[in-house]
Design an enzyme around this catalytic site. Structure first.
Site, PDB file in Angstrom:
ATOM      1  N   ARG A 141     -12.656   4.010   3.320  1.00 50.30           N
ATOM      2  CA  ARG A 141     -12.314   2.736   3.615  1.00 50.30           C
ATOM      3  C   ARG A 141     -12.506   2.048   4.781  1.00 50.30           C
ATOM      4  NH1 ARG A 141      -6.386   0.923   0.688  1.00 50.30           N
ATOM      5  NH2 ARG A 141      -6.001   1.887   3.303  1.00 50.30           N
ATOM      6  N   CYS A 160      -9.917  -1.005   6.837  1.00 53.28           N
ATOM      7  CA  CYS A 160      -8.899  -2.159   6.578  1.00 53.28           C
ATOM      8  C   CYS A 160      -8.838  -2.794   8.311  1.00 53.28           C
ATOM      9  CB  CYS A 160      -7.925  -1.526   5.404  1.00 53.28           C
ATOM     10  SG  CYS A 160      -6.425  -2.719   5.211  1.00 53.28           S
TER      11      CYS A 160
END
Length: 125
Positions: free
Chosen positions: A103, A105
């Site tokens: 991920r 972000c």
């Protein structure tokens, strides 16, 4: 290579000239999902509620392609305020368990429709 456009019945309509996702071979590339209610098209109040709904919308797109969140190998999360990182992690962890995806972000200067949270993903069959 086989290429298929995915349009999910249970996700809000796109807010521009794009599709929910594209299935290219065994890989699914989703467009960003805001926390829009798929029925009313409105955003709920607060980043937690928007994150929860956005991930539900993402799940609807992925399921339309015959996959589950377990097929997701990479997500990108966009926040209007990076200070919401911890609160968003709590919501995110409810949906992505076990072998969680990679991920990124980032804080965005602004998100469509004044959103506080947006998520996109890559999934593999």
């Amino acid at each position: 290579m086989r290429r298929e456009t995915i349009s999910a019945k249970n996700a809000p309509a796109a807010v521009g000239p794009y599709v929910h996702a594209v299935l290219a071979g065994d890989m699914l590339f989703t467009s960003g999902q805001l926390g829009l209610d798929p029925v009313t098209g409105t955003l709920p109040e607060g980043v937690e509620a928007q994150a929860d709904q956005a991930i539900k919308n993402l799940r609807a797109v992925i399921e339309e392609a015959g996959m589950t969140l377990q097929n997701v190998v990479k997500t990108t999360v966009f926040l209007a305020d990076i200070n919401d990182f911890a609160a968003v992690n709590e919501i995110y962890a409810r949906y992505f368990t076990g072998e969680v995806p990679a991920r990124s972000c980032v804080q965005a200067a602004a998100l469509p429709k004044g959103g506080l949270f947006e998520i996109e993903a890559i999934a593999v069959k």
